[in-house]
Design a protein around this motif. Sequence first.
Motif, mmCIF file in Angstrom:
data_model
loop_
_atom_site.group_PDB
_atom_site.id
_atom_site.type_symbol
_atom_site.label_atom_id
_atom_site.label_comp_id
_atom_site.label_asym_id
_atom_site.label_seq_id
_atom_site.Cartn_x
_atom_site.Cartn_y
_atom_site.Cartn_z
ATOM 1 N N ARG B 15 0.851 -1.203 0.000
ATOM 2 C CA ARG B 15 0.000 0.000 0.000
ATOM 3 C C ARG B 15 0.878 1.241 0.000
ATOM 4 O O ARG B 15 1.592 1.503 0.979
ATOM 5 N N ARG B 18 2.034 3.771 3.005
ATOM 6 C CA ARG B 18 1.943 3.047 4.267
ATOM 7 C C ARG B 18 3.028 1.967 4.375
ATOM 8 O O ARG B 18 3.573 1.746 5.456
ATOM 9 N N ASP B 19 3.317 1.302 3.279
ATOM 10 C CA ASP B 19 4.173 0.105 3.333
ATOM 11 C C ASP B 19 5.570 0.292 2.752
ATOM 12 O O ASP B 19 6.276 -0.696 2.515
ATOM 13 N N ILE B 22 8.283 -1.173 4.947
ATOM 14 C CA ILE B 22 8.012 -2.599 5.188
ATOM 15 C C ILE B 22 8.439 -3.408 3.954
ATOM 16 O O ILE B 22 9.110 -4.442 4.068
#
Lengths: 182, 182
Positions: B15, B18-19, B22
């Motif tokens: 996403r 957001r990611d 990560i």
Amino acid sequence: MQTEPEVAVLRLGHRPGRDERITTHVGLTARALGADRVILAGQASSRADTVLDITDRFGGPFETETVESWRPIVRDWDGRVVHLTMYGLEVQEVEAEIRDAHQADRQPLLVVVGAEKVPFEVYEWADWNVAVTNQPHSEIASLAVFLDRLFEGRELDREWEDAEKVVIPQEVGKRVEAPADE
Amino acid sequence: MQTEPEVAVLRLGHRPGRDERITTHVGLTARALGADRVILAGQASSRADTVLDITDRFGGPFETETVESWRPIVRDWDGRVVHLTMYGLEVQEVEAEIRDAHQADRQPLLVVVGAEKVPFEVYEWADWNVAVTNQPHSEIASLAVFLDRLFEGRELDREWEDAEKVVIPQEVGKRVEAPADE
């Protein structure tokens, strides 16, 4: 884990905006893989709510603590301190010694997990600077492999208390239940 | 790793905003912990440069691939597919079977790592849906523990080719060198 000396994870060096989800993953990984407590220092404190919420829903015991200053935690720790860093000694070389300190000598363990640029005192105050490979990757991955090796897999069988939800392992698909009354 | 059947990691469900970090950590963890290749699908492709840059500086071989559509990768994979999910079977129950498929039967392995809301086909197409605990934590942590168990720690001893920088393990502090000429 419950009948063993405490394992606490300290998250340092959180950078607002950049590390939000990384810090959340550090906290949740500490909980899922057998640590008893996560300590979120300075601006990492903003991530406490998510970890508390997961503990409320999926169970404990697991403590989430926030502190303004991390230095007293590391300097005054009553036990041994492990600092996870790609510059440290290889985990496969030192893990047995750390397990002995934790299990045989019953020493509480503080596992320090930083972002970039960890202050030099941490290297000095740590009993062990430990590398999960000397390659740059992820403090979440390093924490996960370290805890799995520290507990030799026992963390995968731990039981959870006061959970509202329990996931039942499935070959295919998802199954979530409310736990049976005892 | 080099003399073994391929292990590739597929990152799904990135996403944007957001990611970012990560997904970078997923790619770097795949590289550091013994996978041969990471495949970044859809908007995860934006993170390829960081993984390529680390491979340039710290060595390989490690491939970073970007694809628009992940479905053909999973559906047409010539080997076995593992999907890491908190809803799956416990890793300690299925790891031996997966190791056998990879080592004894010489099957290339695709390890699928999603974010939230993985499409149901992935659960169906996977040969194994595998949970590193049935608790919510981190796809990075799950990938790390899974690879460490798949390779039984051999990944920690792998050697790197064409590195510009080599970290020399230290008890305290940091030591980085250019590799010795061969």
